[in-house]
Design an enzyme around this catalytic site. Structure first.
Site, PDB file in Angstrom:
ATOM      1  N   LEU A 187      -1.908   4.144  10.391  1.00 48.99           N
ATOM      2  CA  LEU A 187      -0.499   4.758  11.261  1.00 48.99           C
ATOM      3  C   LEU A 187      -0.547   6.330  10.981  1.00 48.99           C
ATOM      4  O   LEU A 187       0.430   6.977  11.455  1.00 48.99           O
ATOM      5  CB  LEU A 187       0.533   4.217  10.427  1.00 48.99           C
ATOM      6  CG  LEU A 187       0.800   3.003  10.966  1.00 48.99           C
ATOM      7  CD1 LEU A 187       1.819   2.058  10.112  1.00 48.99           C
ATOM      8  CD2 LEU A 187       1.452   2.918  12.580  1.00 48.99           C
ATOM      9  N   ILE A 208       9.698  -4.620   1.663  1.00 50.84           N
ATOM     10  CA  ILE A 208      10.564  -4.365   2.573  1.00 50.84           C
ATOM     11  C   ILE A 208       9.933  -5.059   4.018  1.00 50.84           C
ATOM     12  O   ILE A 208      10.558  -5.784   4.759  1.00 50.84           O
ATOM     13  CB  ILE A 208      11.182  -3.284   2.629  1.00 50.84           C
ATOM     14  CG1 ILE A 208      11.950  -2.932   1.627  1.00 50.84           C
ATOM     15  CG2 ILE A 208      12.013  -2.827   3.917  1.00 50.84           C
ATOM     16  CD1 ILE A 208      12.440  -1.379   1.341  1.00 50.84           C
ATOM     17  N   SER A 252      15.446   6.777   3.989  1.00 51.33           N
ATOM     18  CA  SER A 252      15.589   6.941   2.443  1.00 51.33           C
ATOM     19  C   SER A 252      16.697   7.946   2.289  1.00 51.33           C
ATOM     20  O   SER A 252      16.816   8.962   2.797  1.00 51.33           O
ATOM     21  CB  SER A 252      14.295   7.392   1.968  1.00 51.33           C
ATOM     22  OG  SER A 252      14.512   7.728   0.432  1.00 51.33           O
ATOM     23  N   ASN A 282       6.108   6.894  -0.681  1.00 45.62           N
ATOM     24  CA  ASN A 282       6.724   8.217  -1.584  1.00 45.62           C
ATOM     25  C   ASN A 282       5.462   8.553  -2.269  1.00 45.62           C
ATOM     26  O   ASN A 282       5.086   8.190  -3.349  1.00 45.62           O
ATOM     27  CB  ASN A 282       7.814   7.659  -2.301  1.00 45.62           C
ATOM     28  CG  ASN A 282       8.605   8.855  -2.760  1.00 45.62           C
ATOM     29  OD1 ASN A 282       8.084   9.975  -3.066  1.00 45.62           O
ATOM     30  ND2 ASN A 282       9.888   8.495  -3.291  1.00 45.62           N
ATOM     31  N   TYR A 327       7.248  13.514   1.396  1.00 42.58           N
ATOM     32  CA  TYR A 327       8.040  12.471   1.668  1.00 42.58           C
ATOM     33  C   TYR A 327       9.656  12.868   1.968  1.00 42.58           C
ATOM     34  O   TYR A 327      10.293  12.470   3.094  1.00 42.58           O
ATOM     35  CB  TYR A 327       8.145  11.486   0.567  1.00 42.58           C
ATOM     36  CG  TYR A 327       8.895  10.123   0.850  1.00 42.58           C
ATOM     37  CD1 TYR A 327       8.395   9.207   1.625  1.00 42.58           C
ATOM     38  CD2 TYR A 327      10.002   9.907   0.243  1.00 42.58           C
ATOM     39  CE1 TYR A 327       8.835   8.136   1.877  1.00 42.58           C
ATOM     40  CE2 TYR A 327      10.733   8.707   0.260  1.00 42.58           C
ATOM     41  CZ  TYR A 327      10.213   7.846   1.124  1.00 42.58           C
ATOM     42  OH  TYR A 327      10.741   6.471   1.324  1.00 42.58           O
ATOM     43  N   LYS A 379      11.430  12.342   5.788  1.00 44.05           N
ATOM     44  CA  LYS A 379      12.592  11.215   5.872  1.00 44.05           C
ATOM     45  C   LYS A 379      13.699  11.883   6.510  1.00 44.05           C
ATOM     46  O   LYS A 379      14.658  11.531   7.198  1.00 44.05           O
ATOM     47  CB  LYS A 379      13.016  10.660   4.499  1.00 44.05           C
ATOM     48  CG  LYS A 379      11.940   9.576   3.968  1.00 44.05           C
ATOM     49  CD  LYS A 379      11.906   8.460   5.299  1.00 44.05           C
ATOM     50  CE  LYS A 379      10.805   7.205   4.814  1.00 44.05           C
ATOM     51  NZ  LYS A 379      10.828   6.422   5.784  1.00 44.05           N
TER      52      LYS A 379
END
Length: 265
Positions: A67, A22, A143, A97, A156, A160
């Site tokens: 990051l 992506i 997500s 994930n 995760y 999110k």
């Protein structure tokens, strides 16, 4: 449609994934629109992408950054600021994930938060002076896991969920600067990482078939290009009065009536 992104400086985190991921697809879409992609990622693959784009005669840079480390993020933004003096859009895309579920250690859970949530805060915090200067905008990649759950991925999912909260908080905070803040929410997208995961399963073909059957629109996965196209429109002035929004690019996966999933239909 000309999105007006020519010469816009757009920072994309986690964008040095494999070809077709992506982040990488967003970078290529930006380049095709004449924008200046800034790749912020820890993977050395970014050097190759930087070279490819520059060989096309495009202005693009890669800033190698872990990051999960706010100090490295601060340093990266300083490099970007010194080179360009402004940031027109920030796309917080990094996300793994990682399966840090209830059986994971506290340390693993905290690392998941650092990478998948704290990095969004740190990038936005350090980019903000440049965004204010340019009257830029922020786009967070979210997500469906934040809304539906998934199982065995507490870190995760929590991250999110936090990303969606920050999206609206920043939309409120930054109205005074005319800065927009939105999120793109993805469900099932056919990426190289997804392909690799399917290949690890003994019943991969059957699992994949069961997943696509649950995607109402055309019974297929969302492509990274479709996600990239939505991202570019959202950060462009064509979406100039959209802020605080969760934009679902998921073929109706999250919201549409479950009756659509019956074999009879």
């Amino acid at each position: 449609m000309d999105l007006g992104l020519n010469d816009k400086v757009v920072v994309v985190t986690g964008a040095a994934g494999t070809k077709g991921s992506i982040g990488e697809t967003i970078v290529q879409a930006l380049a095709n629109e004449g924008a200046i992609p800034v790749i912020v990622c820890r993977n050395d693959r970014g050097y190759g992408y930087e070279k490819e784009l520059q060989e096309r005669g495009l202005d693009a840079i890669f800033v190698k950054t872990d990051l999960s480390d706010p100090a490295q993020i601060e340093k990266a933004v300083k490099i970007i600021g010194e080179k360009y003096g402004r940031i027109d859009a920030l796309i917080n895309n990094v996300g793994v994930n990682d399966g840090a579920g209830l059986d994971a250690s506290i340390e693993d859970f905290m690392y998941s938060l650092k990478l998948n949530l704290v990095s969004f805060f740190a990038m936005t915090k350090y980019c903000l002076p440049y965004l204010i200067k340019a009257k830029g905008n922020i786009l967070n990649i979210g997500s469906k896991v934040a809304l539906t759950g998934q199982g065995a991925t507490s870190g995760y999912a929590a991250s999110k969920g936090g990303v969606l909260g920050l999206t609206r908080e920043w939309a409120v905070d930054l109205i005074k600067h005319d800065i927009r803040s939105n999120a793109i929410i993805i469900a099932e997208s056919w990426t190289p990482a997804y392909d690799n995961w399917i290949k690890t399963l003994d019943d991969g073909a059957e699992k994949l078939q069961s997943i696509v059957k649950k995607i109402p629109l055309e019974n297929r996965m969302t492509t990274p290009q479709e996600i990239a196209d939505s991202c570019l429109f959202t950060i462009s002035d064509k979406s100039s009065h959209t802020t605080g929004q969760f934009i679902f690019v998921d073929g109706g996966y999250v919201h549409l009536d479950r009756s659509l999933l019956t074999d009879q239909l």
